[in-house]
Design a protein around this motif. Sequence first.
Motif, PDB file in Angstrom:
ATOM      1  N   UNK A  98       0.826  -1.205   0.000  1.00  0.00           N
ATOM      2  CA  UNK A  98       0.000   0.000   0.000  1.00  0.00           C
ATOM      3  C   UNK A  98       0.855   1.248   0.000  1.00  0.00           C
ATOM      4  N   UNK A  99       0.285   2.351  -0.396  1.00  0.00           N
ATOM      5  CA  UNK A  99       0.998   3.620  -0.499  1.00  0.00           C
ATOM      6  C   UNK A  99       0.580   4.548   0.629  1.00  0.00           C
ATOM      7  N   UNK A 100       1.532   5.124   1.382  1.00  0.00           N
ATOM      8  CA  UNK A 100       1.164   6.078   2.433  1.00  0.00           C
ATOM      9  C   UNK A 100       0.487   7.309   1.829  1.00  0.00           C
ATOM     10  N   UNK A 101      -0.662   7.694   2.395  1.00  0.00           N
ATOM     11  CA  UNK A 101      -1.380   8.868   1.911  1.00  0.00           C
ATOM     12  C   UNK A 101      -1.979   9.630   3.086  1.00  0.00           C
ATOM     13  N   UNK A 102      -2.018  10.940   2.944  1.00  0.00           N
ATOM     14  CA  UNK A 102      -2.633  11.791   3.948  1.00  0.00           C
ATOM     15  C   UNK A 102      -4.152  11.757   3.824  1.00  0.00           C
ATOM     16  N   UNK A 103      -4.846  11.760   4.964  1.00  0.00           N
ATOM     17  CA  UNK A 103      -6.289  11.941   4.923  1.00  0.00           C
ATOM     18  C   UNK A 103      -6.567  13.354   4.377  1.00  0.00           C
ATOM     19  N   UNK A 104      -7.470  13.434   3.449  1.00  0.00           N
ATOM     20  CA  UNK A 104      -7.707  14.672   2.725  1.00  0.00           C
ATOM     21  C   UNK A 104      -7.139  14.618   1.325  1.00  0.00           C
ATOM     22  N   UNK A 105      -6.177  13.701   1.133  1.00  0.00           N
ATOM     23  CA  UNK A 105      -5.578  13.494  -0.182  1.00  0.00           C
ATOM     24  C   UNK A 105      -5.645  12.027  -0.620  1.00  0.00           C
ATOM     25  N   UNK A 106      -6.029  11.158   0.299  1.00  0.00           N
ATOM     26  CA  UNK A 106      -6.032   9.721   0.029  1.00  0.00           C
ATOM     27  C   UNK A 106      -7.067   9.355  -1.031  1.00  0.00           C
ATOM     28  N   UNK A 107      -6.789   8.259  -1.725  1.00  0.00           N
ATOM     29  CA  UNK A 107      -7.698   7.785  -2.768  1.00  0.00           C
ATOM     30  C   UNK A 107      -8.444   6.548  -2.312  1.00  0.00           C
ATOM     31  N   UNK A 108      -9.646   6.390  -2.821  1.00  0.00           N
ATOM     32  CA  UNK A 108     -10.433   5.208  -2.505  1.00  0.00           C
ATOM     33  C   UNK A 108      -9.747   3.958  -3.021  1.00  0.00           C
ATOM     34  N   UNK A 109      -9.089   4.071  -4.165  1.00  0.00           N
ATOM     35  CA  UNK A 109      -8.398   2.908  -4.738  1.00  0.00           C
ATOM     36  C   UNK A 109      -7.309   2.405  -3.801  1.00  0.00           C
ATOM     37  N   UNK A 110      -6.541   3.312  -3.205  1.00  0.00           N
ATOM     38  CA  UNK A 110      -5.488   2.889  -2.291  1.00  0.00           C
ATOM     39  C   UNK A 110      -6.070   2.329  -1.004  1.00  0.00           C
TER      40      UNK A 110
END
Length: 249
Positions: A98-110
């Motif tokens: 998985x790819x680290x993502x910030x809440x507010x920028x995260x994608x549903x796919x990830x």
Amino acid sequence: MGSQGRLAGKIALVTGGSRGIGAGIVRRFAAEGAKVAFTYRASADAARQIVEEIEVDGGNALAIEADSADAAAVERAVAGTADHFGGLDILVNNAGGGTPELIGEATLANYEHIFAVHVRAAFVAMNEAAKIMPAGGRIITIGSINARRLPFTYGALYSATKAALVGLTKGAARDLGPKGITVNVIEPGPIDTDLNPADGPWAAPALAALATGKFGEASDVAGLAAYLASEEGRFITGAELAIDGGYSI
């Protein structure tokens, strides 16, 4: 290899076993006498090397190509292990991604991918394993201390999956206890691997949080997994076991 080891005569499957913590567990289980199958997604050369190492030392190993994001592939890995070795006594859910993502920028796919790899795959594997495991079976999931403590950004999705694994473990321990199968989750802290090196860009804040002042090694986690998988671990079930160098103190 350990024909007289604590896991002699046992058959194990480790998901994501071609590198890092998973590879450490595969090697330790083989050294303890188990026949070990493990899955890999892209590291075919590394997987082949581990099999060769174990066989040269007199052990038995099987590498299975399987993407843990594919539920059918996980089912096939469980069935393939049992078909090849004649059963299944120990399951270790270790695969991650998985790819680290910030809440507010995260994608549903990830979000869907990371939950598929960490949570759905663990559920599918233990659900299939429970159908064929004998009494004395062991299910061990590699979670993370970040289920309890998350002192950095970009970790919300990752830590959410690891928290979900705690609930899955506790419920499965209740369901499978009457069958004589134990279910536990190991929660490593910072471990020095190729994906999380002790000298990498994320290392400084992790080191600052460690009571020991240094990262753990894959062999540390493998030793705990071997204990849980052995007869000595028979009365431990539904447990969250931190192995984190004091990270969560």
